[in-house]
Design an enzyme around this catalytic site. Structure first.
Site, PDB file in Angstrom:
ATOM      1  N   ASP A 265       1.513   1.317   2.580  1.00 25.74           N
ATOM      2  CA  ASP A 265       2.014  -0.023   2.876  1.00 25.74           C
ATOM      3  C   ASP A 265       1.222  -0.993   1.990  1.00 25.74           C
ATOM      4  O   ASP A 265       0.277  -0.611   1.289  1.00 25.74           O
ATOM      5  CB  ASP A 265       1.907  -0.352   4.371  1.00 25.74           C
TER       6      ASP A 265
HETATM    7  C1  BGC Z   1       5.181  -4.399   5.544  1.00 26.23           C
HETATM    8  C2  BGC Z   1       6.193  -3.349   5.142  1.00 26.23           C
HETATM    9  C3  BGC Z   1       6.973  -3.815   3.952  1.00 26.23           C
HETATM   10  C4  BGC Z   1       6.015  -4.152   2.823  1.00 26.23           C
HETATM   11  C5  BGC Z   1       6.691  -4.589   1.558  1.00 26.23           C
HETATM   12  C6  BGC Z   1       4.360  -4.893   4.376  1.00 26.23           C
HETATM   13  O1  BGC Z   1       3.611  -5.997   4.726  1.00 26.23           O
HETATM   14  O2  BGC Z   1       4.328  -3.870   6.540  1.00 26.23           O
HETATM   15  O3  BGC Z   1       7.044  -3.064   6.223  1.00 26.23           O
HETATM   16  O4  BGC Z   1       7.889  -2.826   3.549  1.00 26.23           O
HETATM   17  O5  BGC Z   1       5.178  -5.197   3.266  1.00 26.23           O
HETATM   18  O6  BGC Z   1       7.230  -5.852   1.646  1.00 26.23           O
END
Ligand code: BGC
Length: 703
Positions: A265
């Protein structure tokens, strides 16, 4: 995977330098100042959020595709011409915004959720995006957690069905088709257990609960072919998910045979440092790579440290090769080596097509849940003048919900207009957006509809609340309106179950609309005025008060099961222990009766048929979602008091009876047993054919 594809990527890998291999493992956030040299040198494997990154720099409005093509061209100037894969959060639609995933789950219609994913893939790929960070498969038992909006609720069976359908919707039969995109099952795993509902906090989940509740949706996504998986931010049982080799490698790849790649993530590899499990960036990167994580989302630590770690012998050439190979495999499967560019001409026909809107309308309609309907107040018919009031009356983008970076307010018919268009001839609608005006006008109308609830920014990532009641001021508004005494309907928009105990008793009718997306306003009008009837069911338990969470239907019995009066039974001294509304609950504009339960045998040998008659005893056509639950009465570990094992939707005319038959298979009774193995145990079971998780006709059988 076909041999030719494996040969292709292996041959490519053999030509790659260490730098080029490491290059494939980095995702960068696209921006105007991104160095073209990094792309030309093959140091970036993926870009996130390319669309919009160059706005105002001479690209046309249909330019999302042109923007990714621009970056792609730079990547293809690299020595081995390895294409980028473009990722973005296409969570519940792209330009055509569908209801939030929690709402989609309320439709209890996985195929429909799959169709929505397929539309989202067509629109997103037309904009140069080949990889979505969806579906979000986190089971949530605590709605204080803002991300409950993004998942499919609390039940592993329902979530698994939706997971499989959505992965197939995004990816299709042939992932290399130009209108299909790579799915990413996230956030692996246990993210919904964040303590106190506070996003990013740690959680603790026992192994049997992890295996039987939190992992199944991911397994379903992998079996449906999800090309990628994202590791969660969470520290689960003391190991941040991004560094958990047992879960990322042993379970995902070893037990389930996953052959795609795992992305972290946002900066979660670097966050292994504040988690207190890595000393520095090099240490963090090594831990993640050892765990089996292949791509670093934007933290840069793979790019900055893996080369030296290899020289120092801290990581092996084999694990680096393996990670690069997995990324190449998915790029190949997605057809990027054959068609790296996006045809910008696709935007016009493929984005916001009329059929997409029709589907969004249907899904919005089917996801709304009727929670109360005293004296059949709904549908609103036969009233001369109705007041519609509340902060949502002009809502457009407010209907979208969380994670809609590509939704546009101008695509949405404002709620008041949509209601006017759907109201019956001769019915006058008055609108008021402030409580003062509404309370003043209410005296002059025949009925009131209050549009209340949560703004989209009140749910989603890190939008946690400590109080599940309505946002400030709204319960006072309902109280004051109640005083006036007109028939009162509440329409509640929300990204989570709210504790609406008081409002449920005050209102004559309550329709839970969630965040219903681009066609939500028209869908609402169709239901309120009776062109269509509500059929949604709750995919998550509604608590009476915040202090009751976590609360979920598939809990254990305990030695002193719930009883409001028993002094030494599970209870609160200031609140009933039962939920306000159970999982699976939802009303229609008619009523149904269940009868005549039959089991094909009272002993299960391999499988069992369970059937019951369902009759529409009301005066209108209606859809009933018939649910199958079981309880394993005695186990080597304690078992849930009910578990959903099937559901079917029936459309019944007034007076019509139909027999619903479920086939329950022995493997559906398997669970993680006391010795850690997965399987069934002989013994007695209860089974229900039911309208929700608390009622139903009960039968018994033994295995
Ligand atoms: C979130 C994810 C997301 C990623 C990309 C993160 O902060 O937890 O769910 O896919 O950002 O935007």
């Amino acid at each position: 995977m076909p041999q030719s594809a494996e040969n292709f990527i292996n041959q490519l890998l053999n030509q790659m330098t260490t730098e080029e291999k490491i290059g494939q493992l980095n995702q960068f956030s696209a921006s105007a100042d991104l160095s073209p040299d990094l792309l030309r040198q093959g140091k970036i494997g993926s870009l996130i959020n390319a669309s919009g990154a160059l706005t105002g720099q001479g690209f046309s409005d249909s330019g999302n595709a042109e923007i990714s093509n621009h970056f792609q061209k730079l990547a293809l100037e690299s020595r081995l011409k390895i294409p980028l894969i473009f990722g973005r959060d296409v969570i519940h639609g792209f330009r055509t915004v569908f209801p939030i995933p929690l709402a989609q789950a309320a439709a209890f219609d996985p195929d429909l959720a799959g169709e929505a994913a397929s539309v989202a893939a067509r629109e997103a790929t037309a904009s140069g995006i080949q990889w979505t960070f969806a579906p979000m498969l986190d089971i949530a038992r605590d709605p204080r957690w803002g991300r409950v909006a993004e998942g499919n609720g609390e039940d592993p069976f329902l979530c698994s069905q939706i997971a499989a359908a959505v992965v197939k919707g995004f990816q299709g039969e042939d992932l290399s088709a130009p209108d299909k995109m790579v799915a990413c099952a996230k956030h692996y795993v246990g993210y919904g257990s964040a303590e106190g509902g506070r996003d990013y906090e740690g959680g603790e989940i026992s192994e049997p609960t992890l295996r039987d509740v939190y992992l199944p949706p991911f397994r379903a996504a992998i079996e449906a072919g999800s090309g990628t998986v994202m590791s969660a931010f969470i520290d689960l049982n003391g190991i941040p998910a991004t560094a958990d080799r047992r879960l990322l490698t042993n379970v995902l790849r070893g037990e389930w045979g996953f052959d795609g790649f795992i992305v972290s993530d946002w900066e979660s590899i670097k966050e292994l440092i504040p988690h207190g499990i890595a000393e520095d960036e090099a240490d963090a990167a090594q831990l993640a790579l050892h765990a089996g994580l292949d791509m670093d989302m934007v933290s840069g630590v793979f790019l900055n440290t893996l080369g030296k770690s290899l020289t120092d012998g801290k990581i092996s050439r084999e694990e680096l090769d393996e990670a690069a190979l997995r990324v190449l495999r998915i790029k190949h499967r997605a057809g990027l080596f054959d068609h790296p560019y996006t045809d910008a001409g696709r935007a016009t026909p493929d984005i916001l097509a009329p059929q997409a809107r029709t589907l969004a309308r249907k899904l919005a309609r089917e996801s709304m849940v009727l929670l109360k309907n005293e004296n059949n107040l709904l549908p609103l018919q036969g009233f001369r003048r109705i007041l519609v009031a509340g902060s949502f009356i002009h809502a457009r983008a407010e209907l979208f919900g969380t994670w809609t970076p590509d939704g546009r307010a101008e695509d949405v018919t404002p709620l008041d207009e949509a209601l006017r268009e759907t109201a019956p001839n001769g019915m006058e609608l008055w609108f008021a957006d402030t409580p003062d005006l509404a309370l003043h006008l209410a005296h002059q109308v025949d009925a009131v509809v209050l549009l209340i609830g949560e703004h989209p920014s009140r749910s989603g990532e890190n939008a946690n609340v400590s109080d599940l009641g309505l946002p400030p001021g709204q319960s006072e508004f309902v109280d004051a309106m109640k005083e006036i005494g007109k028939p009162m309907t509440l329409v509640i928009f929300a990204g989570r179950p709210l504790a609406i105990t008081r409002q449920l008793s005050q209102a004559d009718a309550v329709l839970y609309a969630w965040h219903p997306g681009i066609e939500g306003a028209a869908a609402l009008g169709e239901l309120l005025f009776g062109h269509e009837a509500p059929s949604g069911r709750l995919p998550i338990t509604f608590p009476r008060a915040t202090g009751q969470v976590p609360i979920y239907y598939n809990q254990k019995n305990s030695g002193r099961p719930v009883h409001p009066e028993g002094q030494f039974k599970t209870r609160y001294i200031d609140l009933l222990p039962s939920p306000l509304l159970p999982f699976g609950f939802g009303l229609a504009y008619t009523q149904f009766e269940y009868g005549n339960l039959k089991l094909s045998s009272d002993v299960m040998r391999g499988s069992l048929e369970i059937s019951a008659g369902v009759t529409n005893v009301g005066a209108r056509v209606g859809v009933e979602t018939v649910q199958l639950y079981v309880r394993d009465l005695v186990g080597s570990l304690t078992r849930p008091i009910r578990e959903l094992k099937g559901f079917q939707s029936l459309t019944l005319q007034p007076g019509e009876t139909r027999r619903v038959t479920f086939v329950l298979r022995e493997e559906q009774l398997a669970f993680t047993r006391a010795d850690g193995t997965f399987g069934t145990e002989p013994g007695n079971f209860h089974v229900w054919v039911a309208p929700d998780s608390q009622r139903g006709l009960r039968g018994e059988f033994c295995l």
